[in-house]
Design an enzyme around this catalytic site. Structure first.
Site, PDB file in Angstrom:
ATOM      1  N   HIS A  20       0.847  -1.193   0.000  1.00  0.00           N
ATOM      2  CA  HIS A  20       0.000   0.000   0.000  1.00  0.00           C
ATOM      3  C   HIS A  20       0.881   1.241   0.000  1.00  0.00           C
ATOM      4  O   HIS A  20       2.099   1.165   0.074  1.00  0.00           O
ATOM      5  CB  HIS A  20      -0.951   0.007   1.209  1.00  0.00           C
ATOM      6  CG  HIS A  20      -0.316   0.471   2.479  1.00  0.00           C
ATOM      7  ND1 HIS A  20      -0.921   1.354   3.334  1.00  0.00           N
ATOM      8  CD2 HIS A  20       0.881   0.188   3.050  1.00  0.00           C
ATOM      9  CE1 HIS A  20      -0.142   1.584   4.374  1.00  0.00           C
ATOM     10  NE2 HIS A  20       0.959   0.874   4.224  1.00  0.00           N
ATOM     11  N   CYS A  29       2.601  11.881  -0.693  1.00  0.00           N
ATOM     12  CA  CYS A  29       2.269  10.484  -0.955  1.00  0.00           C
ATOM     13  C   CYS A  29       3.490   9.631  -0.648  1.00  0.00           C
ATOM     14  O   CYS A  29       4.592   9.909  -1.134  1.00  0.00           O
ATOM     15  CB  CYS A  29       1.850  10.324  -2.417  1.00  0.00           C
ATOM     16  SG  CYS A  29       1.318   8.670  -2.861  1.00  0.00           S
ATOM     17  N   HIS A  33       5.020   0.444  -0.456  1.00  0.00           N
ATOM     18  CA  HIS A  33       5.707  -0.440   0.483  1.00  0.00           C
ATOM     19  C   HIS A  33       4.701  -1.452   1.011  1.00  0.00           C
ATOM     20  O   HIS A  33       3.536  -1.427   0.637  1.00  0.00           O
ATOM     21  CB  HIS A  33       6.345   0.357   1.631  1.00  0.00           C
ATOM     22  CG  HIS A  33       5.352   1.056   2.505  1.00  0.00           C
ATOM     23  ND1 HIS A  33       4.746   2.247   2.146  1.00  0.00           N
ATOM     24  CD2 HIS A  33       4.838   0.725   3.716  1.00  0.00           C
ATOM     25  CE1 HIS A  33       3.920   2.634   3.110  1.00  0.00           C
ATOM     26  NE2 HIS A  33       3.951   1.713   4.072  1.00  0.00           N
ATOM     27  N   HIS A  35       3.505  -4.325   4.446  1.00  0.00           N
ATOM     28  CA  HIS A  35       3.545  -4.687   5.859  1.00  0.00           C
ATOM     29  C   HIS A  35       3.125  -6.141   6.013  1.00  0.00           C
ATOM     30  O   HIS A  35       2.370  -6.671   5.197  1.00  0.00           O
ATOM     31  CB  HIS A  35       2.572  -3.839   6.691  1.00  0.00           C
ATOM     32  CG  HIS A  35       2.908  -2.400   6.733  1.00  0.00           C
ATOM     33  ND1 HIS A  35       3.894  -1.881   7.536  1.00  0.00           N
ATOM     34  CD2 HIS A  35       2.374  -1.341   6.073  1.00  0.00           C
ATOM     35  CE1 HIS A  35       3.953  -0.570   7.374  1.00  0.00           C
ATOM     36  NE2 HIS A  35       3.042  -0.225   6.477  1.00  0.00           N
ATOM     37  N   HIS A  72      -1.471 -10.877   0.342  1.00  0.00           N
ATOM     38  CA  HIS A  72      -0.714 -10.800  -0.908  1.00  0.00           C
ATOM     39  C   HIS A  72      -1.461 -10.007  -1.983  1.00  0.00           C
ATOM     40  O   HIS A  72      -1.560 -10.427  -3.139  1.00  0.00           O
ATOM     41  CB  HIS A  72      -0.320 -12.194  -1.408  1.00  0.00           C
ATOM     42  CG  HIS A  72       0.707 -12.828  -0.533  1.00  0.00           C
ATOM     43  ND1 HIS A  72       0.367 -13.592   0.563  1.00  0.00           N
ATOM     44  CD2 HIS A  72       2.058 -12.774  -0.555  1.00  0.00           C
ATOM     45  CE1 HIS A  72       1.466 -14.004   1.158  1.00  0.00           C
ATOM     46  NE2 HIS A  72       2.516 -13.517   0.504  1.00  0.00           N
ATOM     47  N   GLU A 150       0.721  -3.015  12.220  1.00  0.00           N
ATOM     48  CA  GLU A 150       1.563  -2.902  11.026  1.00  0.00           C
ATOM     49  C   GLU A 150       2.950  -3.473  11.263  1.00  0.00           C
ATOM     50  O   GLU A 150       3.616  -3.906  10.334  1.00  0.00           O
ATOM     51  CB  GLU A 150       1.732  -1.438  10.637  1.00  0.00           C
ATOM     52  CG  GLU A 150       0.561  -0.836   9.954  1.00  0.00           C
ATOM     53  CD  GLU A 150       0.880   0.552   9.423  1.00  0.00           C
ATOM     54  OE1 GLU A 150       0.145   0.987   8.533  1.00  0.00           O
ATOM     55  OE2 GLU A 150       1.825   1.206   9.894  1.00  0.00           O
TER      56      GLU A 150
END
Length: 169
Positions: A20, A29, A33, A35, A72, A150
């Site tokens: 995201h 922005c 990346h 998590h 995923h 996260e």
């Protein structure tokens, strides 16, 4: 003296790995990346005839289905005011000012959120779980709490309580 019952579940199977980026401050922005998110859920309510708030096994099954849909995938906020989103059956194209991203549609999950923050993800998961519990089990908890982590020590919690039989948003 008032009393209440709560159940809480968290499990390695409630983890999901997703990509995201977040837009913030109206003109910034993040870079793309990902998590390794972990989720926990807590339900509050009266005991049923079996002396459960809700069956742990059924709750785990619900959570596995919800988090499995996010695993995923690229998380796409469909209600963002900063991102332009165009998609068809093959691809999703996102634009932020002069930046553009193109992802295979099958790799994306379109989320009805303004931003893919942990807070918004927690609210989304709670909403999905409430719908699932009501449709599959005719169950409405007095309170639901969803935690989305996260990374170690970095998490958001969304909590929602019922009022007069209806759930607050």
């Amino acid at each position: 003296m008032a009393s209440s019952f709560h159940i809480r579940v968290h499990h390695d199977q409630f983890a999901f790995c997703s990509a995201h980026f977040i837009t913030f401050a109206g003109h910034r922005c993040e870079h793309l990346h990902g998590h390794n998110y972990r989720v926990a859920v807590e339900l509050e309510g009266p005991l049923d005839d079996n002396r459960y708030v809700f069956d742990f096994i059924a709750l785990k099954k619900c959570m596995q289905e919800i988090t499995g849909q996010l695993d995923h995938r690229m998380l796409i906020p469909t209600q963002s005011e900063q991102l332009q989103c165009h998609h068809d059956v093959e691809k999703v194209i996102l634009t932020f000012e002069t930046r553009t991203w193109c992802f295979p549609r099958e790799d994306c999950v379109m989320l009805p959120v303004a931003n893919t923050t942990a807070e918004e993800l927690a609210r989304y998961i709670a909403s999905q779980l409430l719908t699932y519990l009501e449709q599959q089990y005719a169950f409405k908890p007095a309170t639901i709490s969803v935690t989305v982590e996260e990374g170690p020590g970095q998490f958001a919690i969304y909590r929602q309580s019922s009022v007069s039989g209806g759930m607050l948003d």
